[in-house]
Design an enzyme around this catalytic site. Structure first.
Site, PDB file in Angstrom:
ATOM      1  N   HIS A   1       0.830  -1.209   0.000  1.00  0.00           N
ATOM      2  CA  HIS A   1       0.000   0.000   0.000  1.00  0.00           C
ATOM      3  C   HIS A   1       0.863   1.258   0.000  1.00  0.00           C
ATOM      4  CE1 HIS A   1      -3.793  -2.174   1.567  1.00  0.00           C
ATOM      5  NE2 HIS A   1      -3.667  -2.218   0.264  1.00  0.00           N
TER       6      HIS A   1
ATOM      7  N   CYS B   1       1.768  -4.959 -23.553  1.00  0.00           N
ATOM      8  CA  CYS B   1       1.311  -4.201 -22.386  1.00  0.00           C
ATOM      9  C   CYS B   1       2.234  -4.349 -21.187  1.00  0.00           C
ATOM     10  CB  CYS B   1      -0.112  -4.602 -22.006  1.00  0.00           C
ATOM     11  SG  CYS B   1      -0.247  -6.247 -21.336  1.00  0.00           S
TER      12      CYS B   1
ATOM     13  N   ASP C   1       5.908 -11.239 -17.304  1.00  0.00           N
ATOM     14  CA  ASP C   1       5.909 -12.669 -17.023  1.00  0.00           C
ATOM     15  C   ASP C   1       6.587 -13.458 -18.140  1.00  0.00           C
ATOM     16  OD1 ASP C   1       4.942 -12.788 -14.493  1.00  0.00           O
ATOM     17  OD2 ASP C   1       2.846 -13.114 -15.049  1.00  0.00           O
TER      18      ASP C   1
ATOM     19  N   GLU D   1       1.910 -14.599 -22.183  1.00  0.00           N
ATOM     20  CA  GLU D   1       2.963 -14.402 -21.185  1.00  0.00           C
ATOM     21  C   GLU D   1       3.640 -15.713 -20.791  1.00  0.00           C
ATOM     22  OE1 GLU D   1       1.140 -12.308 -17.875  1.00  0.00           O
ATOM     23  OE2 GLU D   1      -0.776 -13.244 -18.241  1.00  0.00           O
TER      24      GLU D   1
END
Lengths: 98, 586
Positions: free
Chosen positions: B191, B506, B459, B435
């Site tokens: 976070h 991407c 990945d 991937e």
């Protein structure tokens, strides 16, 4: 002048993981809307339903039967509201509590 | 001069004096108070509690506003604990009856709760103990009036170097004075890292142990673009960085102008540049920078933020916010891609505790065995599809069977919706992430069945080179420029072209300007990148012609080593856009 009262009931812990985070938060939030004293007793331990720590340390597992006791001017309404949470399995609509 | 490397989580380069925050070990100076002072001490406890509650509330508001209410809820649970009547009663009793100091009482009471919870041997409850320690920390901080108070009373610009910063500390950083921060611990998806991005200040996490060698006040260069912290830089480095900062400021201004311009090469080839987003709020970062849509909408946040599984309407609301904001522009929604590095508590029981989570039950594999959950997500995507230009994408597809199964479940859901008379886009484009090397090897077969491909290079590189990029010992193998990766991308592009299917890249690779000429030269016409990178990518595209790109990609493809490929591409980029190179690394 409102009448004072004491209400005693039994409730069963239905959430699969016992009285954990979300149910616990919902109980405290609900309890705080009443002026009555609200307690749950399990295995000889008594918890103030307005205290998250009390409820956590009650460590009530799934299936446990707890005694609910409310006393005060809004005792009956408080007992109804708290037992409703247990009866509905702490299901909620929308995203009120996550 | 010392250089440390960590994980870059928020870009930008800053120089300034360092403020060091060690791991907090509160030393409680006095255990007892004077009997005459009991009322004052209880008053002091309440005052601290009030301040803590106020802080928690403002954290909740800030985080809710920036990241959504579901994140704010972390803090509403904290607030409930801080206001707990049992806590207050027991702390007061210790002060009044045993003349204990508020610091000691708070610590004693909260630690006894945490201790009892941990002893219960219940996973959920023992995790709650961490929240209790957080509350203890907050209260002690208030009571002792020391510690990270230094973060609040800043009068001059600093760069914060800390063992760790909690999300609440990050959320309340005074960005007027805190130029940037770096922490020893933490990961990309913490976070704290996410909040740093929202604050738009340079940040690095996961530096490893480095505080011991820093005493505070030294000059530090924090390079949030490359994840580097340079302590006590020599004068030459300082001069170089300052010079670079001046130029980077200039180019930032110029890049601002790019936002309104289309991504078109010198010879008129239009390139699609979309944004990758995680939270619905981020869609505005894409629109602001003139993105051609959302090329990757990650949906994990829905699962990572709550204690319960997201409902269909949670999904639907989150999707509609993005789809509606995009108007006619496409939004590619990727179904749950969870596992390996981020396991939500609510799904934790389903994860195999395997030695190799990267190779385990994750992503689409998890969705396929958890059909009700998968269907809920698909229903919401389909329902949202009537509000705009929605596409659905399955992650981590490794066999044709997986793709077919996923598609079949989608068809089932369509049928259900039809029966219920709920509108949806029947011809919604259905694509997959490429991937896993197996998907590349069978790209021709896949190309017959999918509507589009999106290459997830992160990945793909990890699986192809068998390296975990977060493991410093092998991270050097992780290179987007590895010739094997270039060849795999080429294979996908050829297979897709043969079957007339569009391809997007991407992964991280498409956010790095130096790879753009290479990818365009290979035939790629669509990119999806972090929104912040979009202006830079446009700049590259607009300074390039396709024939030049083809020449660059041909030469790059003839090289044997990742190092040579990347070095060559860097050289070409500095020729095409010299200013841009100066802002990346030094």
């Amino acid at each position: 002048m409102e009448s004072e009262g004491v209400v005693c009931r039994h409730v069963r812990v239905t959430p699969e993981e016992g009285l954990h985070l979300r149910p616990l938060q919902m109980l405290v939030r609900k309890a705080l809307t009443f002026s009555s004293t609200i307690t749950l007793t399990f295995d000889g331990r008594r918890a103030d339903v307005k205290s998250a720590f009390d409820l956590m340390l009650l460590a009530a597992p799934t299936g446990a039967i707890l005694s609910l006791e409310t006393s005060g001017s809004d005792a009956a309404a408080a007992a109804d509201a708290i037992s409703e949470l247990f009866e509905t399995g702490f299901s909620i609509s929308g995203s009120e509590v996550r | 001069m010392k250089v440390y490397t960590g994980i870059a989580v928020s870009p930008g380069v800053v120089t300034g004096p360092v403020l060091v925050l060690g791991s907090e070990n509160f030393r409680i100076p006095r255990k007892y108070v004077n009997r005459d002072a009991i009322d004052d001490e209880i008053h002091r406890f309440h005052a601290a509690l009030e301040d803590v509650c106020r802080d928690i509330k403002s954290n909740e508001q800030l985080v809710s506003a920036q990241l959504g209410a579901q994140y704010g809820a972390i803090f509403s649970a904290h607030l409930q604990m801080a206001q707990d009547p049992r806590l207050i009663r027991e702390v007061e009793a210790l002060i009044r009856e045993q003349t204990r100091s508020p610091e000691f009482a708070v610590s004693r009471v909260l630690r006894s709760y945490a201790d009892q919870l941990e002893k219960m041997g219940d996973r959920y409850l023992s995790e709650r103990a961490l929240d209790i320690f957080d509350l203890e920390k907050r209260l002690l901080r208030q009571l002792l009036g020391e510690s990270r108070q230094e973060l609040r009373n800043l009068t001059e610009p600093v760069i914060v170097l800390a063992h760790d910063l909690t999300p609440s500390e990050t959320a309340t950083l005074d960005t007027k004075f805190v130029l940037g921060f770096a922490t020893e611990v933490g990961g990309r998806t913490s976070h704290t890292a996410i909040l740093a991005g929202a604050l738009e200040i340079p940040a690095i996490v996961g530096l490893g142990r480095c505080l011991a060698g820093v005493s505070g006040g030294e000059t530090v260069i924090l390079d949030g673009d490359n994840g580097r912290v340079i302590i006590d830089p020599d004068s030459e480095t300082v001069a170089r960085v300052q010079d670079m900062q001046i130029r980077s400021e200039k180019i930032r201004t110029r890049l601002g102008l790019m936002e309104a311009l289309p991504a078109e090469t010198e010879d008129g080839q239009r390139v699609t540049i979309c944004g990758n987003i995680e939270f619905p709020e981020e869609v505005r970062h894409c629109i602001k920078r003139g993105a051609d849509g959302v090329g990757l909408y990650r949906t994990e946040f829905l699962f990572l933020s709550g204690n319960r599984e997201p409902s269909e309407s949670d999904h639907y609301e989150a999707y509609c916010r993005v789809v509606e904001a995009c108007g006619d522009l496409p939004v590619v929604i990727r179904t749950l891609d969870i596992g390996a590095d981020k396991v939500p508590q609510l799904l934790a029981s389903q994860f195999s505790k395997s030695q190799n989570p990267m190779l385990g039950l994750r992503s689409i594999r998890l969705s396929l065995i958890n059909t009700p959950m998968f269907k809920r997500q698909l229903r919401a995507i389909l329902r949202a599809s009537v509000h705009g230009n929605v596409r659905v994408m399955f992650p981590l597809i490794s066999t044709l069977l997986e793709f077919r199964q996923a598609k079949m479940i989608l068809m089932d859901v369509m049928e259900d919706l039809e029966d219920e008379g709920i509108p949806f886009q029947r011809n919604i484009p259905i694509g997959m992430m490429v991937e896993v090397p197996s998907a590349v090897i069978l790209a021709e077969e896949f190309a017959r069945e999918v509507d589009f491909f999106s290459i997830g290079t992160n990945d793909l590189i990890q699986y192809t080179l068998a390296c975990d990029r977060s493991d410093p010992a092998v991270a050097n193998l992780y290179r987007s420029g590895d010739p094997s990766i270039l060849r795999l991308i080429q294979m996908v592009l050829r297979a897709a072209e043969k079957h007339g299917k569009p391809v997007t890249v991407c992964g991280q690779m498409s956010s790095e300007p130096r790879f753009i000429p290479l990818l365009l030269g290979m035939g790629l016409r669509s990119l999806s990148a972090t929104p912040q990178a979009i202006p830079r990518l446009k700049e590259v595209v607009r300074n390039l012609s396709i024939s030049e790109a083809v020449r660059i990609s041909q030469h790059a493809s003839s090289l044997d080593l990742a190092r040579d490929v990347e070095h060559y591409l860097q050289g070409e980029l500095s020729r095409l856009c010299p200013d841009l190179v100066d802002t990346i690394g030094f």
